[in-house]
Design a protein around this motif. Sequence first.
Motif, PDB file in Angstrom:
ATOM      1  N   LEU A 159     -26.273 -29.252 -16.219  1.00 28.65           N
ATOM      2  CA  LEU A 159     -24.819 -29.306 -16.356  1.00 28.65           C
ATOM      3  C   LEU A 159     -24.372 -28.249 -17.350  1.00 28.65           C
ATOM      4  CD1 LEU A 159     -22.018 -30.695 -16.040  1.00 28.65           C
ATOM      5  CD2 LEU A 159     -22.728 -32.262 -17.883  1.00 28.65           C
ATOM      6  N   LEU A 160     -23.469 -27.367 -16.916  1.00 30.91           N
ATOM      7  CA  LEU A 160     -22.913 -26.340 -17.789  1.00 30.91           C
ATOM      8  C   LEU A 160     -21.460 -26.676 -18.095  1.00 30.91           C
ATOM      9  CD1 LEU A 160     -25.276 -24.828 -16.152  1.00 30.91           C
ATOM     10  CD2 LEU A 160     -24.128 -22.733 -16.850  1.00 30.91           C
ATOM     11  N   VAL A 161     -21.162 -26.939 -19.362  1.00 34.94           N
ATOM     12  CA  VAL A 161     -19.798 -27.193 -19.821  1.00 34.94           C
ATOM     13  C   VAL A 161     -19.549 -26.348 -21.059  1.00 34.94           C
ATOM     14  CG1 VAL A 161     -18.087 -28.917 -20.499  1.00 34.94           C
ATOM     15  CG2 VAL A 161     -19.994 -29.588 -19.018  1.00 34.94           C
ATOM     16  N   HIS A 162     -18.417 -25.661 -21.128  1.00 28.13           N
ATOM     17  CA  HIS A 162     -18.128 -24.733 -22.224  1.00 28.13           C
ATOM     18  C   HIS A 162     -19.301 -23.758 -22.400  1.00 28.13           C
ATOM     19  CE1 HIS A 162     -14.548 -26.939 -23.119  1.00 28.13           C
ATOM     20  NE2 HIS A 162     -15.188 -28.026 -23.501  1.00 28.13           N
ATOM     21  N   ALA A 163     -19.801 -23.300 -21.292  1.00 27.55           N
ATOM     22  CA  ALA A 163     -20.951 -22.399 -21.310  1.00 27.55           C
ATOM     23  C   ALA A 163     -20.584 -21.020 -20.778  1.00 27.55           C
ATOM     24  CB  ALA A 163     -22.099 -22.990 -20.493  1.00 27.55           C
ATOM     25  N   LEU A 164     -19.973 -20.967 -19.605  1.00 27.34           N
ATOM     26  CA  LEU A 164     -19.712 -19.690 -18.944  1.00 27.34           C
ATOM     27  C   LEU A 164     -18.536 -18.933 -19.540  1.00 27.34           C
ATOM     28  CD1 LEU A 164     -20.094 -20.820 -15.233  1.00 27.34           C
ATOM     29  CD2 LEU A 164     -21.693 -19.395 -16.531  1.00 27.34           C
ATOM     30  N   GLU A 165     -17.475 -19.642 -19.910  1.00 24.47           N
ATOM     31  CA  GLU A 165     -16.226 -18.974 -20.272  1.00 24.47           C
ATOM     32  C   GLU A 165     -16.372 -18.027 -21.459  1.00 24.47           C
ATOM     33  OE1 GLU A 165     -14.878 -23.236 -19.079  1.00 24.47           O
ATOM     34  OE2 GLU A 165     -16.681 -22.225 -19.794  1.00 24.47           O
ATOM     35  N   GLU A 166     -17.195 -18.392 -22.416  1.00 25.57           N
ATOM     36  CA  GLU A 166     -17.331 -17.580 -23.622  1.00 25.57           C
ATOM     37  C   GLU A 166     -18.692 -16.908 -23.730  1.00 25.57           C
ATOM     38  OE1 GLU A 166     -15.180 -19.178 -27.209  1.00 25.57           O
ATOM     39  OE2 GLU A 166     -15.289 -21.033 -26.034  1.00 25.57           O
ATOM     40  N   ALA A 167     -19.430 -16.896 -22.642  1.00 20.92           N
ATOM     41  CA  ALA A 167     -20.734 -16.229 -22.644  1.00 20.92           C
ATOM     42  C   ALA A 167     -20.553 -14.715 -22.669  1.00 20.92           C
ATOM     43  CB  ALA A 167     -21.536 -16.638 -21.414  1.00 20.92           C
ATOM     44  N   ASP A 168     -21.408 -14.005 -23.409  1.00 22.99           N
ATOM     45  CA  ASP A 168     -21.382 -12.548 -23.386  1.00 22.99           C
ATOM     46  C   ASP A 168     -21.700 -12.025 -21.994  1.00 22.99           C
ATOM     47  OD1 ASP A 168     -20.804 -12.424 -26.088  1.00 22.99           O
ATOM     48  OD2 ASP A 168     -22.907 -12.302 -26.694  1.00 22.99           O
ATOM     49  N   ASP A 169     -22.594 -12.707 -21.289  1.00 21.85           N
ATOM     50  CA  ASP A 169     -23.017 -12.294 -19.947  1.00 21.85           C
ATOM     51  C   ASP A 169     -23.195 -13.544 -19.094  1.00 21.85           C
ATOM     52  OD1 ASP A 169     -24.224 -11.317 -17.654  1.00 21.85           O
ATOM     53  OD2 ASP A 169     -25.515  -9.910 -18.723  1.00 21.85           O
ATOM     54  N   PRO A 170     -22.148 -13.997 -18.390  1.00 15.55           N
ATOM     55  CA  PRO A 170     -22.258 -15.221 -17.601  1.00 15.55           C
ATOM     56  C   PRO A 170     -23.355 -15.160 -16.539  1.00 15.55           C
ATOM     57  CG  PRO A 170     -19.954 -14.560 -17.809  1.00 15.55           C
ATOM     58  CD  PRO A 170     -20.782 -13.433 -18.348  1.00 15.55           C
ATOM     59  N   THR A 171     -23.558 -13.986 -15.939  1.00 11.43           N
ATOM     60  CA  THR A 171     -24.587 -13.867 -14.910  1.00 11.43           C
ATOM     61  C   THR A 171     -25.974 -14.085 -15.498  1.00 11.43           C
ATOM     62  OG1 THR A 171     -23.229 -12.332 -13.622  1.00 11.43           O
ATOM     63  CG2 THR A 171     -25.601 -12.335 -13.184  1.00 11.43           C
ATOM     64  N   ALA A 172     -26.253 -13.479 -16.652  1.00  6.82           N
ATOM     65  CA  ALA A 172     -27.553 -13.647 -17.296  1.00  6.82           C
ATOM     66  C   ALA A 172     -27.773 -15.104 -17.695  1.00  6.82           C
ATOM     67  CB  ALA A 172     -27.657 -12.743 -18.524  1.00  6.82           C
ATOM     68  N   LEU A 173     -26.726 -15.755 -18.200  1.00  6.72           N
ATOM     69  CA  LEU A 173     -26.841 -17.174 -18.568  1.00  6.72           C
ATOM     70  C   LEU A 173     -27.191 -18.013 -17.348  1.00  6.72           C
ATOM     71  CD1 LEU A 173     -24.352 -19.189 -20.771  1.00  6.72           C
ATOM     72  CD2 LEU A 173     -25.124 -20.075 -18.591  1.00  6.72           C
ATOM     73  N   LEU A 174     -26.491 -17.775 -16.238  1.00  5.93           N
ATOM     74  CA  LEU A 174     -26.735 -18.578 -15.048  1.00  5.93           C
ATOM     75  C   LEU A 174     -28.116 -18.298 -14.456  1.00  5.93           C
ATOM     76  CD1 LEU A 174     -25.620 -20.717 -13.206  1.00  5.93           C
ATOM     77  CD2 LEU A 174     -24.539 -18.926 -11.843  1.00  5.93           C
ATOM     78  N   LEU A 175     -28.546 -17.064 -14.491  1.00  9.27           N
ATOM     79  CA  LEU A 175     -29.892 -16.749 -13.998  1.00  9.27           C
ATOM     80  C   LEU A 175     -30.960 -17.498 -14.787  1.00  9.27           C
ATOM     81  CD1 LEU A 175     -29.599 -12.912 -13.334  1.00  9.27           C
ATOM     82  CD2 LEU A 175     -30.017 -14.689 -11.618  1.00  9.27           C
ATOM     83  N   GLU A 176     -30.767 -17.614 -16.087  1.00  5.57           N
ATOM     84  CA  GLU A 176     -31.713 -18.368 -16.892  1.00  5.57           C
ATOM     85  C   GLU A 176     -31.657 -19.859 -16.560  1.00  5.57           C
ATOM     86  OE1 GLU A 176     -34.178 -17.892 -19.892  1.00  5.57           O
ATOM     87  OE2 GLU A 176     -34.321 -16.749 -18.048  1.00  5.57           O
ATOM     88  N   ALA A 177     -30.449 -20.364 -16.329  1.00  9.64           N
ATOM     89  CA  ALA A 177     -30.329 -21.770 -15.943  1.00  9.64           C
ATOM     90  C   ALA A 177     -31.024 -22.021 -14.608  1.00  9.64           C
ATOM     91  CB  ALA A 177     -28.860 -22.165 -15.866  1.00  9.64           C
ATOM     92  N   VAL A 178     -30.856 -21.099 -13.666  1.00  5.84           N
ATOM     93  CA  VAL A 178     -31.492 -21.244 -12.363  1.00  5.84           C
ATOM     94  C   VAL A 178     -33.012 -21.180 -12.495  1.00  5.84           C
ATOM     95  CG1 VAL A 178     -31.778 -20.161 -10.097  1.00  5.84           C
ATOM     96  CG2 VAL A 178     -29.498 -20.414 -11.085  1.00  5.84           C
TER      97      VAL A 178
END
Length: 268
Positions: free
Chosen positions: A120-139
Amino acid sequence: MNVQGHGDVLAGRTPAAYGGDMRRSIDELRTFYGEPTGALARRLLARRLEDAWGEATGCDVLGLGYATPWLDAFVGARRVVAAMPGGQGVEHWPSVGRNRSLLVDDRRLPFAAGAFDRILLVHALEEADDPTALLLEAVRALAPTGRIILAAAARGGLWSRAENTPFGHGRPFTRGQLERLVREAGLEPTAWSQTLYVPPWSPLLPLADGFEQVGRRIAPGAAGLILLEASRQAYARIRPSGKAQRVPAKAALAPQPAASVSHDGPLG
């Protein structure tokens, strides 16, 4: 995984190597969810998560960003971990018992591949420096048959313009943007939903349930929060009733573009 050895976790300090300057601080987030507006947001999002995952029975669950207001609901889970990004800070969670929260670099999560059944990602993507990199790590940390929910401020909603809430900071998203983001990370959207139709004004908060019922029917673009669920194996077929039905990917036609579907299909 042992989360006890992170000395900066309990102190709420952010090591320099973790970086990140955009995010709301842990103190701001904790304060917001202790106020009436935050309590309402917590309740409405919890309702959607209950529809989607219930108690997450037998699952390993990861909350990424600031997800602790909702993690207590997963009482059937085998394991629940809260990962909080650098630049935000971290709080001890749960408040009683052994700590299960840790501070992380959201571009290099300290988890083995496939470690979690639900993320579950909450208050994670909006302020991330790199949303794509964050999501790739989550995946990477998601099990092959796992499911992930992104909860993000909606670009067209009033909450993304309210700077006195965490939803009014960073970059809001449209549904189409979230769909593209998960597809770029190798997932397929499976279901989606919206909530927070009531404007973030104190006199209107008692009317929130009415706004939820009416908003979904006549003003879907007014929602303040979008939830998008994704997995590797299925996508959501939209029934005429507006309810989302999971079907195996091999038995399904290509999903419709986000712009062509206006129904508010429930998660779960």
